[in-house]
Design a protein around this motif. Structure first.
Motif, PDB file in Angstrom:
ATOM      1  N   TYR A  46      -7.696  17.962  10.891  1.00 28.13           N
ATOM      2  CA  TYR A  46      -6.641  18.635  10.142  1.00 28.13           C
ATOM      3  C   TYR A  46      -5.489  18.260  11.066  1.00 28.13           C
ATOM      4  O   TYR A  46      -4.687  18.787  11.595  1.00 28.13           O
ATOM      5  N   LYS A  47      -5.316  16.872  11.344  1.00 24.75           N
ATOM      6  CA  LYS A  47      -4.425  16.070  11.991  1.00 24.75           C
ATOM      7  C   LYS A  47      -3.178  15.983  10.942  1.00 24.75           C
ATOM      8  O   LYS A  47      -3.421  15.984   9.681  1.00 24.75           O
ATOM      9  N   PRO A  48      -2.078  15.644  11.341  1.00 26.02           N
ATOM     10  CA  PRO A  48      -0.916  15.488  10.444  1.00 26.02           C
ATOM     11  C   PRO A  48      -1.055  14.028   9.878  1.00 26.02           C
ATOM     12  O   PRO A  48      -1.817  13.304  10.082  1.00 26.02           O
ATOM     13  N   VAL A  49      -0.578  14.107   8.308  1.00 23.40           N
ATOM     14  CA  VAL A  49      -0.153  13.061   7.612  1.00 23.40           C
ATOM     15  C   VAL A  49       0.810  11.969   8.036  1.00 23.40           C
ATOM     16  O   VAL A  49       1.829  12.360   8.562  1.00 23.40           O
ATOM     17  N   VAL A  50       0.249  10.692   7.784  1.00 25.26           N
ATOM     18  CA  VAL A  50       1.632   9.784   8.221  1.00 25.26           C
ATOM     19  C   VAL A  50       1.659   8.791   7.193  1.00 25.26           C
ATOM     20  O   VAL A  50       0.847   8.622   6.343  1.00 25.26           O
ATOM     21  N   GLY A  51       3.036   8.528   6.984  1.00 29.98           N
ATOM     22  CA  GLY A  51       3.336   7.347   5.959  1.00 29.98           C
ATOM     23  C   GLY A  51       3.474   5.843   6.725  1.00 29.98           C
ATOM     24  O   GLY A  51       3.861   5.883   7.869  1.00 29.98           O
ATOM     25  N   VAL A  52       2.984   4.918   5.965  1.00 27.28           N
ATOM     26  CA  VAL A  52       3.139   3.468   6.514  1.00 27.28           C
ATOM     27  C   VAL A  52       3.874   2.635   5.799  1.00 27.28           C
ATOM     28  O   VAL A  52       3.354   2.459   4.413  1.00 27.28           O
ATOM     29  N   ASP A  53       4.977   1.993   6.200  1.00 27.48           N
ATOM     30  CA  ASP A  53       5.817   1.176   5.364  1.00 27.48           C
ATOM     31  C   ASP A  53       5.444  -0.206   5.816  1.00 27.48           C
ATOM     32  O   ASP A  53       5.522  -0.405   6.926  1.00 27.48           O
ATOM     33  N   LEU A  54       5.031  -1.031   4.786  1.00 24.48           N
ATOM     34  CA  LEU A  54       4.669  -2.616   5.195  1.00 24.48           C
ATOM     35  C   LEU A  54       5.760  -3.230   5.160  1.00 24.48           C
ATOM     36  O   LEU A  54       6.623  -3.012   4.049  1.00 24.48           O
ATOM     37  N   GLY A  55       5.904  -4.398   5.727  1.00 22.65           N
ATOM     38  CA  GLY A  55       7.190  -5.350   5.643  1.00 22.65           C
ATOM     39  C   GLY A  55       6.895  -6.791   6.376  1.00 22.65           C
ATOM     40  O   GLY A  55       5.912  -6.991   6.666  1.00 22.65           O
TER      41      GLY A  55
ATOM     42  N   ASN B 149      12.776   5.090   7.073  1.00 23.87           N
ATOM     43  CA  ASN B 149      13.056   5.743   6.261  1.00 23.87           C
ATOM     44  C   ASN B 149      12.055   5.736   5.108  1.00 23.87           C
ATOM     45  O   ASN B 149      11.717   6.914   4.449  1.00 23.87           O
ATOM     46  N   ALA B 150      11.761   4.636   4.830  1.00 22.76           N
ATOM     47  CA  ALA B 150      10.446   4.683   3.904  1.00 22.76           C
ATOM     48  C   ALA B 150       9.500   5.319   4.116  1.00 22.76           C
ATOM     49  O   ALA B 150       8.527   6.019   3.364  1.00 22.76           O
ATOM     50  N   ALA B 151       8.852   5.139   5.581  1.00 22.93           N
ATOM     51  CA  ALA B 151       7.840   5.835   5.980  1.00 22.93           C
ATOM     52  C   ALA B 151       7.824   7.338   5.991  1.00 22.93           C
ATOM     53  O   ALA B 151       6.892   7.774   5.785  1.00 22.93           O
ATOM     54  N   LEU B 152       9.149   7.800   6.326  1.00 25.45           N
ATOM     55  CA  LEU B 152       9.238   9.276   6.294  1.00 25.45           C
ATOM     56  C   LEU B 152       9.070   9.729   4.798  1.00 25.45           C
ATOM     57  O   LEU B 152       8.607  10.694   4.833  1.00 25.45           O
ATOM     58  N   ASN B 153       9.556   9.016   3.700  1.00 29.67           N
ATOM     59  CA  ASN B 153       9.554   9.468   2.357  1.00 29.67           C
ATOM     60  C   ASN B 153       8.033   9.266   2.000  1.00 29.67           C
ATOM     61  O   ASN B 153       7.622  10.057   1.098  1.00 29.67           O
ATOM     62  N   LEU B 154       7.221   8.368   2.469  1.00 24.91           N
ATOM     63  CA  LEU B 154       5.809   8.260   2.178  1.00 24.91           C
ATOM     64  C   LEU B 154       4.865   9.599   2.614  1.00 24.91           C
ATOM     65  O   LEU B 154       4.181  10.124   2.095  1.00 24.91           O
TER      66      LEU B 154
ATOM     67  N   GLN C 166       3.591   2.945  -7.441  1.00 28.29           N
ATOM     68  CA  GLN C 166       4.256   1.626  -7.267  1.00 28.29           C
ATOM     69  C   GLN C 166       5.681   1.791  -7.310  1.00 28.29           C
ATOM     70  O   GLN C 166       6.607   1.150  -6.793  1.00 28.29           O
ATOM     71  N   PHE C 167       6.310   2.617  -8.125  1.00 24.55           N
ATOM     72  CA  PHE C 167       7.753   2.742  -8.641  1.00 24.55           C
ATOM     73  C   PHE C 167       8.248   3.871  -7.744  1.00 24.55           C
ATOM     74  O   PHE C 167       9.526   4.501  -8.111  1.00 24.55           O
ATOM     75  N   TYR C 168       7.533   4.457  -6.797  1.00 24.80           N
ATOM     76  CA  TYR C 168       8.287   5.438  -6.088  1.00 24.80           C
ATOM     77  C   TYR C 168       9.318   4.988  -5.164  1.00 24.80           C
ATOM     78  O   TYR C 168       9.103   4.089  -4.448  1.00 24.80           O
ATOM     79  N   PRO C 169      10.576   5.434  -5.343  1.00 23.99           N
ATOM     80  CA  PRO C 169      11.752   4.593  -4.584  1.00 23.99           C
ATOM     81  C   PRO C 169      11.954   5.118  -2.949  1.00 23.99           C
ATOM     82  O   PRO C 169      12.479   5.812  -2.630  1.00 23.99           O
ATOM     83  N   SER C 170      10.748   4.711  -2.306  1.00 20.32           N
ATOM     84  CA  SER C 170      10.438   5.032  -0.874  1.00 20.32           C
ATOM     85  C   SER C 170      11.666   4.413  -0.160  1.00 20.32           C
ATOM     86  O   SER C 170      12.192   4.990   0.970  1.00 20.32           O
ATOM     87  N   SER C 171      12.346   3.334  -0.384  1.00 22.61           N
ATOM     88  CA  SER C 171      13.303   2.730   0.292  1.00 22.61           C
ATOM     89  C   SER C 171      14.744   3.052  -0.195  1.00 22.61           C
ATOM     90  O   SER C 171      15.654   3.221   0.773  1.00 22.61           O
ATOM     91  N   LYS C 172      14.882   3.566  -1.240  1.00 17.98           N
ATOM     92  CA  LYS C 172      16.246   4.126  -1.913  1.00 17.98           C
ATOM     93  C   LYS C 172      16.441   5.574  -1.540  1.00 17.98           C
ATOM     94  O   LYS C 172      17.542   5.737  -1.689  1.00 17.98           O
ATOM     95  N   ARG C 173      15.413   6.459  -1.532  1.00 19.24           N
ATOM     96  CA  ARG C 173      15.564   7.706  -1.225  1.00 19.24           C
ATOM     97  C   ARG C 173      15.681   8.157   0.378  1.00 19.24           C
ATOM     98  O   ARG C 173      15.231   7.498   1.174  1.00 19.24           O
TER      99      ARG C 173
END
Length: 317
Positions: free
Chosen positions: A81-90, A265-270, A226-233
């Motif tokens: 029950y640990k928190p979820v994390v978002g990972v942005d690859l670059g 910002n993109a990782a937080l949106n994910l 694929q079209f989720y605007p993780s970087s623009k949001r």
């Protein structure tokens, strides 16, 4: 009658598979017909609690490697029950995690590209069939092997860290879910200015390792549309910018004035896409779908969560 084609020492032996009585020791391995062989790397072959099925011996760049196929029962991972994390690859950073952790990209090919080009020129200068040409070819092969090993080591470290350990030092335990982007790598490499850098990262290998390591350690791997605007949001207010250049490394929100690193910002949106921590998250997705349909750039897609390995469906409102 087909002519027999014998193996040649000039083209390498490739590899062969052995079955039978195989015994693994701390510093050696005993193989059928080869006897007991010393190991340069120690402690990486499984010894306890496994049933050895076969061993494969292969040759790469003048070095001999052995891999062992074993059968072992892996218990079902315990629910976490640990928190979820978002990972942005670059490209600049291999991975940016939503807790602020930044994993640097080793740039394996870029770092040794000058050496590889020089060795390739030396090979072309040497006379075909000569001993000097064979020596130059061996040096070139070792340089390519080093690049592959550096890239593979970096990917294994980050994927194992995400699947088994908490990205932040203050937290502990396995993450219950890791959210990744469903990147269109084949379309990204069509940009000839970034194609070499994109291939050097190894996006597909990252996702492949996360898939099977997540099953091993009970970490659910989720793919965003694929079209989720993780970087623009904007990760704070949910506002979506119409355009965002590739060279813009700091995201500045036009609505609330938030200034944050683009990858973070993109990782937080994910992360917010699964947890729903932002009240505007679903409203901004509907706004983005209407924008895509209205502009007729391409069909509008619903930003949905898809578990890795399952079929993805996209709909337009």
């Amino acid at each position: 009658m087909r002519d027999k084609k014998f193996k040649s020492k000039k083209h390498g032996l490739g590899g062969f598979r052995l079955t039978g009585a195989i015994h693994i020791f701390d510093r050696a391995i005993q193989l059928p017909r080869l006897g007991r062989l010393r190991l340069k790397e120690r402690g990486y072959l499984p010894v306890e609690g496994v049933q050895i099925l076969s061993a494969t011996v292969s040759e790469r760049a003048g070095g001999w490697f052995v891999s062992v196929q074993v059968e072992r029962e892996i218990p079902d991972p315990k629910a976490t029950y640990k928190p979820v994390v978002g990972v942005d690859l670059g490209i600049l950073a291999l991975a940016t995690i939503s807790d602020g952790t930044r994993i640097e990209n080793p740039h394996a090919l870029k770092r040794d590209l000058g050496k590889i080009k020089r060795l390739q020129r030396v090979v072309s200068w040497r006379k075909k069939g000569s001993a000097n040409r064979e020596k130059a070819v061996r040096q070139l092969v070792r340089a390519h092997l080093r690049v592959a090993n550096v890239r593979k080591d970096a990917l294994h470290q980050i994927t194992s860290r995400l699947a088994t350990l908490a990205p932040a030092a203050s937290a502990g335990g396995t993450k219950s879910a890791v959210v990744l982007e469903d990147l269109n790598v084949s379309g990204m490499v069509k940009n000839h200015h970034l194609a070499q850098a994109i291939v050097d990262v190894g996006f597909y290998e990252f996702r492949r390792q996360m898939d099977y390591k997540g099953q091993w350690y009970g970490c659910q791997v989720i793919l965003a549309d694929q079209f989720y605007p993780s970087s623009k949001r904007c990760s704070q207010c949910g506002h979506i910018q119409a355009t965002l250049d590739m060279g813009t490394r700091v995201y500045i929100c036009e609505l609330c004035g938030l200034m944050i690193d683009r990858d973070l910002n993109a990782a937080l949106n994910l992360e917010q896409l699964t947890t729903g921590s932002s009240p505007e998250s679903y409203a901004c997705l509907r706004q983005y779908r209407r924008y895509r349909c209205r502009e007729s750039v391409s069909p509008g897609y619903q930003a949905v969560l898809v578990e890795a390995g399952t079929e993805q469906q996209s709909t337009c409102e």
